[in-house]
Scaffold this motif. Structure first.
Motif, short mmCIF file in Angstrom:
data_model
loop_
_atom_site.label_atom_id
_atom_site.label_comp_id
_atom_site.label_asym_id
_atom_site.label_seq_id
_atom_site.Cartn_x
_atom_site.Cartn_y
_atom_site.Cartn_z
N ILE A 46 41.43 -13.48 97.29
CA ILE A 46 40.36 -13.58 96.29
C ILE A 46 39.21 -12.72 96.79
O ILE A 46 38.65 -12.98 97.86
CB ILE A 46 39.90 -15.04 96.13
CG1 ILE A 46 41.09 -15.97 95.84
CG2 ILE A 46 38.83 -15.15 95.06
CD1 ILE A 46 40.93 -17.36 96.38
N THR A 47 38.88 -11.69 96.04
CA THR A 47 37.84 -10.76 96.48
C THR A 47 36.64 -10.83 95.54
O THR A 47 36.77 -10.60 94.34
CB THR A 47 38.37 -9.31 96.52
OG1 THR A 47 39.53 -9.26 97.35
CG2 THR A 47 37.31 -8.36 97.07
N ASP A 84 31.96 -6.31 99.66
CA ASP A 84 33.04 -7.18 99.19
C ASP A 84 33.22 -8.34 100.17
O ASP A 84 33.08 -8.16 101.39
CB ASP A 84 34.36 -6.41 99.10
CG ASP A 84 34.35 -5.34 98.01
OD1 ASP A 84 33.35 -5.26 97.27
OD2 ASP A 84 35.34 -4.59 97.91
N PHE A 85 33.51 -9.52 99.63
CA PHE A 85 33.78 -10.70 100.46
C PHE A 85 35.16 -11.21 100.08
O PHE A 85 35.43 -11.51 98.92
CB PHE A 85 32.72 -11.78 100.22
CG PHE A 85 32.84 -12.96 101.15
CD1 PHE A 85 32.28 -12.93 102.41
CD2 PHE A 85 33.53 -14.11 100.75
CE1 PHE A 85 32.39 -14.00 103.28
CE2 PHE A 85 33.65 -15.18 101.61
CZ PHE A 85 33.07 -15.14 102.88
N LYS A 86 36.04 -11.32 101.09
CA LYS A 86 37.44 -11.65 100.84
C LYS A 86 37.79 -13.06 101.35
O LYS A 86 37.54 -13.38 102.51
CB LYS A 86 38.35 -10.62 101.49
CG LYS A 86 38.17 -9.20 100.94
CD LYS A 86 39.26 -8.26 101.41
CE LYS A 86 39.16 -7.99 102.88
NZ LYS A 86 40.16 -6.98 103.33
N ILE A 87 38.36 -13.84 100.45
CA ILE A 87 38.83 -15.19 100.77
C ILE A 87 40.35 -15.19 100.67
O ILE A 87 40.91 -14.78 99.65
CB ILE A 87 38.25 -16.23 99.79
CG1 ILE A 87 36.72 -16.22 99.84
CG2 ILE A 87 38.78 -17.63 100.12
CD1 ILE A 87 36.07 -17.01 98.71
N LEU A 88 41.01 -15.67 101.69
CA LEU A 88 42.47 -15.77 101.68
C LEU A 88 42.87 -17.23 101.51
O LEU A 88 42.52 -18.07 102.34
CB LEU A 88 43.05 -15.22 102.99
CG LEU A 88 44.57 -15.34 103.14
CD1 LEU A 88 45.30 -14.48 102.10
CD2 LEU A 88 45.01 -14.93 104.55
N ILE A 107 35.41 -10.65 90.27
CA ILE A 107 36.34 -11.40 91.10
C ILE A 107 37.76 -10.89 90.85
O ILE A 107 38.22 -10.83 89.71
CB ILE A 107 36.29 -12.91 90.79
CG1 ILE A 107 34.88 -13.48 91.02
CG2 ILE A 107 37.33 -13.67 91.62
CD1 ILE A 107 34.43 -13.49 92.46
N LEU A 108 38.43 -10.51 91.92
CA LEU A 108 39.81 -10.06 91.84
C LEU A 108 40.71 -11.06 92.55
O LEU A 108 40.40 -11.47 93.68
CB LEU A 108 39.98 -8.67 92.48
CG LEU A 108 39.12 -7.54 91.91
CD1 LEU A 108 39.40 -6.25 92.68
CD2 LEU A 108 39.38 -7.35 90.42
N VAL A 109 41.81 -11.45 91.91
CA VAL A 109 42.77 -12.38 92.50
C VAL A 109 44.11 -11.66 92.58
O VAL A 109 44.65 -11.21 91.56
CB VAL A 109 42.90 -13.67 91.65
CG1 VAL A 109 43.91 -14.62 92.29
CG2 VAL A 109 41.55 -14.35 91.50
N SER A 110 44.66 -11.56 93.78
CA SER A 110 45.90 -10.82 93.94
C SER A 110 46.82 -11.52 94.94
O SER A 110 46.37 -12.28 95.81
CB SER A 110 45.63 -9.38 94.41
OG SER A 110 44.92 -9.39 95.64
N MET A 111 48.12 -11.25 94.81
CA MET A 111 49.11 -11.81 95.71
C MET A 111 49.19 -10.97 96.99
O MET A 111 49.06 -9.75 96.94
CB MET A 111 50.46 -11.86 95.01
CG MET A 111 50.44 -12.61 93.69
SD MET A 111 51.92 -12.31 92.67
CE MET A 111 53.02 -13.56 93.35
N VAL A 112 49.42 -11.65 98.11
CA VAL A 112 49.66 -10.97 99.39
C VAL A 112 51.04 -11.43 99.88
O VAL A 112 51.16 -12.35 100.69
CB VAL A 112 48.58 -11.31 100.43
CG1 VAL A 112 48.77 -10.47 101.69
CG2 VAL A 112 47.19 -11.10 99.86
#
Length: 345
Positions: A312-313, A24-28, A320-325
């Motif tokens: 964004i994972t 997995d590659f995570k973009i914040l 692609i998963l987009v979630s709130m942090v």
């Protein structure tokens, strides 16, 4: 500039960044930090910097994207017009995380009377130890139009990240001339580069990052509220007064050209600090990043449900998963006039 065996600058508008396609590659996405670094803003800057630290610690990203208004050289709020100083302090702060990051300009990074224009800020940002940035083609409208192509170890492009300057204000003035937009020459350049990627991989999908939302975001929101089942709610809400969208009064072609081109499937913006909405319209997921701002809006330091980041994972299976942090535990999903999450599902 960030130096790594994984990063290569191919030309003045293209980077490649090698990732492990089996992980997995995570973009914040972080947006609207509105850091003043002046004598007036010290207390609120401390809150903003601590918020960023907390969100980065929570998300543990592999890359960070700042989508504009990172600094705020506005004398009445910050106590300084020195955005040169602000940019250097921003770089030092972001470099402290030892995570590669990139950014686009917003409409407040260069206020009227501030020390540096965008071209001068670009030179500063290129000196960031972990920063990936280029001013792009000088003949294009804006500063900082470029691609970061995430690739595998064989050089195959897995996910292009499109960075675009949505510019500041319209012709003939500053704030009172109205917000600008992504211009047609930028759109043509972007679509041509995407077409080149399509020649190598007809199934390639990309995401775009910029500051101000396209007009179609508001259009989609209104259609969703009227019951249009083709608009699919993902998360978040519109909390600006009177359901405000800070869109340009000037006609832009970027969204429709992206739909026609078919490669961009995700768009991420900031600008409207209280909006966190994410929805899918015409095959593109448009997402307002959760904001950081403690300084720009009056009394926004007392607000909290909009504050955070957007993760964004890219999964190893290419999903692609987009979630709130969120910074706090509570996140608003209220959509005025309807139950959030019902439209299009």
């Amino acid at each position: 500039m960030y130096e790594s065996d994984n990063l290569k600058q191919m030309d003045k508008e293209t980077f490649t960044y090698t990732i492990d396609k089996y992980k997995d590659f995570k973009i914040l996405q972080l947006t609207d930090l509105h850091l003043g670094f002046g004598f007036i803003s010290r207390k609120k800057d401390k809150l903003a910097l601590n918020a960023v630290r907390k969100i980065i610690h929570k998300a543990k990203p592999d890359m960070i994207v700042l989508t504009g208004d990172s600094i705020f050289p506005f004398l009445p709020k910050a106590g300084t017009l020195n955005n040169r100083m602000q940019a250097h302090k921003l770089m030092k702060f972001m470099d402290s995380f030892a995570i590669p990051y990139t950014l686009v300009f917003g409409n407040h990074d260069c206020e009227m009377g501030s020390t540096c224009n965008k071209e001068e800020l670009a030179e500063i940002y290129k000196t960031g130890k972990y920063c990936i940035f280029t001013e792009g083609r000088k003949e294009l409208t804006g500063v900082g139009n470029f691609f970061i192509n995430l690739t595998d170890s064989d050089g195959n492009v897995l996910l292009p990240l499109v960075m675009l300057d949505s510019n500041m204000y319209g012709e003939g003035g500053w704030f009172f001339s109205g917000f600008d937009r992504i211009h047609d020459d930028q759109v043509d350049w972007c679509m041509n580069k995407l077409n080149d990627l399509k020649k190598c991989n007809p199934d390639i999908k990309a995401m775009a990052f910029f500051h101000m939302p396209p007009a179609e975001f508001k259009e989609a929101y209104r259609k969703m509220k009227l019951g249009d089942k083709s608009v699919i709610y993902q998360h978040g809400s519109i909390a600006e007064k009177n359901e405000y969208f800070g869109i340009s009064k000037f006609k832009g072609t970027f969204f429709n050209k992206a739909v026609e081109n078919g490669v961009i499937k995700w768009m991420f913006c900031g600008h409207d600090h209280l909006n966190t909405l994410s929805l899918i319209y015409k095959g593109i997921q448009m997402t307002y990043g959760m904001s950081i701002d403690y300084l720009g809006y009056k009394d926004i330091d007392k607000s909290y449900i909009q504050r955070g980041g957007t993760l964004i994972t890219r999964k190893s299976n290419r999903e692609i998963l987009v979630s709130m942090v969120p910074l706090e535990a509570v996140v608003s999903t209220r959509v005025s006039g309807m139950k959030a999450g019902k439209s299009g599902q």
